[in-house]
Design a protein around this motif. Structure first.
Motif, PDB file in Angstrom:
ATOM      1  N   TRP A 366       0.811  -1.205   0.000  1.00 38.43           N
ATOM      2  CA  TRP A 366       0.000   0.000   0.000  1.00 38.43           C
ATOM      3  C   TRP A 366       0.851   1.263   0.000  1.00 38.43           C
ATOM      4  O   TRP A 366       0.434   2.295  -0.555  1.00 38.43           O
ATOM      5  N   LEU A 367       2.028   1.227   0.583  1.00 41.28           N
ATOM      6  CA  LEU A 367       2.803   2.450   0.802  1.00 41.28           C
ATOM      7  C   LEU A 367       3.053   3.270  -0.463  1.00 41.28           C
ATOM      8  O   LEU A 367       2.882   4.501  -0.434  1.00 41.28           O
ATOM      9  N   PRO A 368       3.483   2.695  -1.596  1.00 42.60           N
ATOM     10  CA  PRO A 368       3.671   3.545  -2.793  1.00 42.60           C
ATOM     11  C   PRO A 368       2.397   4.267  -3.207  1.00 42.60           C
ATOM     12  O   PRO A 368       2.433   5.462  -3.540  1.00 42.60           O
ATOM     13  N   VAL A 369       1.283   3.556  -3.167  1.00 42.63           N
ATOM     14  CA  VAL A 369      -0.001   4.196  -3.483  1.00 42.63           C
ATOM     15  C   VAL A 369      -0.374   5.190  -2.398  1.00 42.63           C
ATOM     16  O   VAL A 369      -0.873   6.293  -2.682  1.00 42.63           O
ATOM     17  N   GLY A 370      -0.111   4.822  -1.142  1.00 41.19           N
ATOM     18  CA  GLY A 370      -0.480   5.673  -0.026  1.00 41.19           C
ATOM     19  C   GLY A 370       0.218   7.015  -0.046  1.00 41.19           C
ATOM     20  O   GLY A 370      -0.406   8.053   0.247  1.00 41.19           O
ATOM     21  N   PHE A 371       1.507   7.046  -0.403  1.00 39.41           N
ATOM     22  CA  PHE A 371       2.217   8.322  -0.454  1.00 39.41           C
ATOM     23  C   PHE A 371       1.691   9.208  -1.572  1.00 39.41           C
ATOM     24  O   PHE A 371       1.598  10.434  -1.415  1.00 39.41           O
ATOM     25  N   CYS A 372       1.327   8.623  -2.687  1.00 40.22           N
ATOM     26  CA  CYS A 372       0.729   9.409  -3.771  1.00 40.22           C
ATOM     27  C   CYS A 372      -0.601  10.014  -3.331  1.00 40.22           C
ATOM     28  O   CYS A 372      -0.873  11.205  -3.578  1.00 40.22           O
ATOM     29  N   ILE A 373      -1.420   9.197  -2.672  1.00 42.69           N
ATOM     30  CA  ILE A 373      -2.707   9.703  -2.191  1.00 42.69           C
ATOM     31  C   ILE A 373      -2.506  10.757  -1.115  1.00 42.69           C
ATOM     32  O   ILE A 373      -3.256  11.746  -1.042  1.00 42.69           O
ATOM     33  N   TYR A 374      -1.493  10.575  -0.288  1.00 39.70           N
ATOM     34  CA  TYR A 374      -1.218  11.579   0.741  1.00 39.70           C
ATOM     35  C   TYR A 374      -0.929  12.933   0.115  1.00 39.70           C
ATOM     36  O   TYR A 374      -1.453  13.979   0.558  1.00 39.70           O
ATOM     37  N   LEU A 540       5.282  14.455  11.845  1.00 36.01           N
ATOM     38  CA  LEU A 540       4.851  13.354  10.993  1.00 36.01           C
ATOM     39  C   LEU A 540       3.406  12.938  11.252  1.00 36.01           C
ATOM     40  O   LEU A 540       2.873  12.101  10.515  1.00 36.01           O
ATOM     41  N   ASP A 541       2.776  13.505  12.275  1.00 38.97           N
ATOM     42  CA  ASP A 541       1.412  13.090  12.626  1.00 38.97           C
ATOM     43  C   ASP A 541       0.427  13.235  11.468  1.00 38.97           C
ATOM     44  O   ASP A 541      -0.293  12.284  11.142  1.00 38.97           O
ATOM     45  N   PRO A 542       0.341  14.398  10.807  1.00 38.88           N
ATOM     46  CA  PRO A 542      -0.604  14.498   9.682  1.00 38.88           C
ATOM     47  C   PRO A 542      -0.267  13.559   8.535  1.00 38.88           C
ATOM     48  O   PRO A 542      -1.167  13.051   7.858  1.00 38.88           O
ATOM     49  N   ILE A 543       1.018  13.314   8.325  1.00 37.21           N
ATOM     50  CA  ILE A 543       1.426  12.413   7.235  1.00 37.21           C
ATOM     51  C   ILE A 543       0.910  11.012   7.498  1.00 37.21           C
ATOM     52  O   ILE A 543       0.316  10.365   6.620  1.00 37.21           O
ATOM     53  N   PHE A 544       1.126  10.504   8.699  1.00 42.92           N
ATOM     54  CA  PHE A 544       0.670   9.151   9.019  1.00 42.92           C
ATOM     55  C   PHE A 544      -0.853   9.067   8.994  1.00 42.92           C
ATOM     56  O   PHE A 544      -1.410   8.042   8.571  1.00 42.92           O
ATOM     57  N   HIS A 545      -1.536  10.128   9.426  1.00 39.46           N
ATOM     58  CA  HIS A 545      -2.999  10.084   9.386  1.00 39.46           C
ATOM     59  C   HIS A 545      -3.505   9.953   7.951  1.00 39.46           C
ATOM     60  O   HIS A 545      -4.386   9.125   7.665  1.00 39.46           O
ATOM     61  N   PHE A 546      -2.952  10.744   7.052  1.00 34.47           N
ATOM     62  CA  PHE A 546      -3.423  10.720   5.667  1.00 34.47           C
ATOM     63  C   PHE A 546      -2.811   9.589   4.847  1.00 34.47           C
ATOM     64  O   PHE A 546      -3.177   9.413   3.688  1.00 34.47           O
ATOM     65  N   LEU A 547      -1.889   8.831   5.439  1.00 33.87           N
ATOM     66  CA  LEU A 547      -1.399   7.615   4.783  1.00 33.87           C
ATOM     67  C   LEU A 547      -2.381   6.466   4.923  1.00 33.87           C
ATOM     68  O   LEU A 547      -2.251   5.450   4.222  1.00 33.87           O
ATOM     69  N   ASN A 548      -3.340   6.588   5.822  1.00 36.31           N
ATOM     70  CA  ASN A 548      -4.332   5.529   5.987  1.00 36.31           C
ATOM     71  C   ASN A 548      -5.181   5.404   4.728  1.00 36.31           C
ATOM     72  O   ASN A 548      -5.545   6.412   4.109  1.00 36.31           O
ATOM     73  N   PRO A 549      -5.530   4.187   4.345  1.00 39.08           N
ATOM     74  CA  PRO A 549      -6.410   4.033   3.179  1.00 39.08           C
ATOM     75  C   PRO A 549      -7.748   4.731   3.357  1.00 39.08           C
ATOM     76  O   PRO A 549      -8.240   5.387   2.433  1.00 39.08           O
ATOM     77  N   ASN A 550      -8.336   4.606   4.544  1.00 39.27           N
ATOM     78  CA  ASN A 550      -9.650   5.219   4.807  1.00 39.27           C
ATOM     79  C   ASN A 550      -9.684   5.859   6.187  1.00 39.27           C
ATOM     80  O   ASN A 550     -10.294   5.329   7.115  1.00 39.27           O
ATOM     81  N   PRO A 551      -9.019   7.009   6.358  1.00 38.67           N
ATOM     82  CA  PRO A 551      -9.101   7.692   7.661  1.00 38.67           C
ATOM     83  C   PRO A 551     -10.508   8.219   7.891  1.00 38.67           C
ATOM     84  O   PRO A 551     -11.128   8.805   7.001  1.00 38.67           O
TER      85      PRO A 551
END
Length: 616
Positions: A366-374, A540-551
């Motif tokens: 998920w991480l490569p897709v997650g960073f793009c979505i972030y 890094l808090d906002p980054i990790f929050h928006f890395l979730n698939p469905n926050p």
């Protein structure tokens, strides 16, 4: 090879009543488990005078157990002997050893000195209550992983250590090497995982056993094993894991008196990734029972069925050793939250899921897709107006739910607002750093917020006006009063975030400022990463929050406080107002209110008072 021939011969002898077992009189350990024998107990076993350990798990033997086998006399040290039974013998529906009718069966079972003979029989569900009374004065030796945890894999706990110690790189290294670790297994596989996870970690940073792992241990605890362990008085926990990983959980949540586990080697303040030999000197009876207490307490042990090294350790200190099999553990139920020894309120770490091998693979995929979505979410939230960014964020998987209760009139009771207009004060509980921003989105107003914990980076990029408080009460009060005179203000009086369904104590400072107070209840759900930290980097808090698939963010704007419930017009004290707001938010969310503070959280999780360094 001679040992295997002897065991095969013994198995044949059990099917042949006329066979002789005298040739095996030197046998010391006999494992007949899982053979499903359905016959009388073989009297030939009485010839095994040197037998130390006898495992009869998962068989259907009936009849009288010879006293020579029951007592397991070991030369001049009878206390080194042990009998092995299934762990189910400690619950309510399996075969246990009992005595003749003249004495209490449970008392007789633990009294070898008065034994004449044993026999197998079944007990009803009342056995659990009887054991509770008897075992309160019993010393229990148990293997932590085999007795309490449903899962037999230690990978998730080492993955948590690797990720929290060094982030994605060390976690990826452990994940890629895990097939080899699984292949070699045993002690070597354990040592490899310890080396990967702990090499180069500073000693003072190894607080994961107190801050991260307890949550995941509790979620993996089997209710059946936990019930048995908690019925005993004194407890000695034995673990394969390094002491730093298990000691905090065993002492804080299980009430273990002594933890037997290996220490990590430390050189120059850094861990070298190796474990010391297990130290068993703490198993002296004087250390377990304490000075001045009798040393004749009954001792039992519980061990995993395939842990022969632990079986030997436990058999040297226990009169009876109960075995639990993997098949038995698969039927265990998870420990419900209401049965936790104490509430789980604080925990740290970024991973919000149990990192099994499959779940960890899904995370890395998920991480490569997650960073793009972030980056899409970040750009949209920073530069687009609310009316446009909300549907776009929803399209990327962000779920935001807003509900508004009917609000009372915006005008003051005595008309002072017409003389000196002041802003409205929104008071919310604190789940992540993004709480004020979501309140701004929910109200569709331009708000200002104040906070204690904000990194310089987040302060610069924040899409709303953010003011840092000084922790000086008078200065902070004047600052907030000035901001209210300029417009609406949102505050989080908890002072720090809490992930679990609890509310920390609300600081009463906000109650003195205005009578126009609107409580806002906030809840957040994360499916992969937590957007909060007590010991990591807060930027890094906002980054990790928006890395979730469905926050998921849920905002409930509650009814404005009635004038009679405020300090200015109702004559309430600031503490009464703060408690009222806390209770209203707690009822809206179904959370429990506590008197815990920011300092309590940080002392538990990070070992400090929670004052953030400027670098973070």
């Amino acid at each position: 090879m001679a040992t295997y021939r002897a065991l095969l011969s013994l198995k044949s002898s059990l099917d042949d009543p006329d066979s002789r077992l005298s040739a095996l009189s030197a046998l010391r350990l006999l494992n007949l488990s899982n053979n499903v024998f359905n016959r009388m107990f073989p009297p030939e076993l009485s010839n095994l005078t040197n037998l130390r350990v006898l495992d009869l798990y998962n068989n259907n033997l009936t009849g009288v157990l010879p006293v020579s086998v029951a007592t397991f006399h070991c030369g001049s040290q009878p206390n080194m002997s042990a009998k092995l039974f299934s762990l189910e013998a400690l619950s309510s529906s399996f075969k246990v050893l009992s005595k003749p009718k003249s004495t209490s069966s449970l008392q007789y079972k633990f009294s070898k000195s008065h034994a004449t003979h044993f026999k197998f029989q079944k007990y009803n569900s009342s056995l659990a209550y009887q054991l509770g009374e008897l075992m309160s004065n019993t010393v229990l030796f148990f293997q932590f992983e085999g007795t309490l945890l449903k899962s037999s894999s230690l990978f998730p706990y080492f993955m948590l250590v690797a990720f929290e110690a060094s982030g994605f790189l060390r976690a990826l290294t452990l994940f890629l090497l895990y097939p080899f670790v699984w292949l070699v297994g045993g002690e070597l596989g354990l040592n490899i995982m310890v080396f990967i996870c702990f090499f180069g970690i500073r000693k003072e940073k190894m607080r994961i056993g107190n801050s991260v792992l307890p949550k995941f241990f509790l979620e993996d605890v089997g209710s059946e094993g936990f019930d048995v362990v908690m019925k005993c008085g004194k407890k000695v926990g034995v673990s394969d894991l390094p002491r730093v990983m298990v000691e905090g959980f065993l002492k804080d949540y299980v009430g273990v008196d002594i933890v037997v586990a290996r220490e990590l080697r430390v050189v120059g303040g850094y861990c070298v990734g190796l474990m010391e030999e297990m130290n068993t000197e703490c198993l002296e009876s004087s250390q377990i029972l304490g000075d001045g207490k009798p040393s004749n307490s009954q001792t039992i042990g519980i061990c995993c069925h395939n842990k022969f090294l632990h079986q030997q350790l436990l058999s040297q200190n226990c009169k009876n050793v109960f075995l639990v099999s993997e098949a038995e553990k698969r039927n265990w139920k998870s420990l419900p939250r209401e049965k936790y020894p104490k509430p789980l309120i604080f925990h740290d770490g970024r991973l919000a899921f149990r990192p099994t091998p499959i779940a960890t693979l899904a995370m890395f995929m998920w991480l490569p897709v997650g960073f793009c979505i972030y980056f899409i979410r970040f750009i949209v939230g920073m530069f687009l107006p609310h009316c446009l960014c909300n549907p776009i964020l929803a399209f990327t998987g962000t779920i935001t739910t807003v509900s508004v209760q009917p609000s009372s009139s915006n005008t003051s009771a005595n008309g002072e607002d017409q003389v000196k207009p002041r802003g409205r004060l929104y008071v919310c509980n604190h789940r992540t750093l993004l709480d004020p921003l979501y309140v701004q989105v929910a109200t569709d107003k331009s708000l200002t917020t104040v906070t204690y914990s904000l990194s310089k980076i987040n302060e610069i990029i924040a899409p709303m006006k953010t003011i840092r408080l000084t922790r000086d009460r008078e200065k902070d009060r004047n600052q907030m009063d000035k901001l209210l005179s300029q417009g609406d203000l949102v505050v989080c009086p908890e002072g720090t975030t809490c992930r679990e369904p609890f509310l920390l104590r609300f600081s009463p400072l906000f109650a003195e400022l205005t009578d126009d107070i609107v409580p806002v209840a906030i809840d957040v759900q994360a499916d992969m990463f937590y957007g909060t930290t007590a010991s990591g980097f807060k930027f890094l808090d906002p980054i990790f929050h928006f890395l979730n698939p469905n926050p998921v963010y849920t905002i409930r704007i509650l009814e404005k406080l009635q004038p009679s419930d405020t300090c200015m017009f109702g004559g309430k004290s600031r503490f009464e107002v703060a408690n009222l707001v806390q209770n209203e938010i707690g009822k809206a969310l179904g959370f429990k209110c506590t008197s815990l503070t920011r300092k309590d959280k940080y002392m538990i999780l990070a070992g400090n008072d929670g004052i953030m360094k400027e670098s973070r």
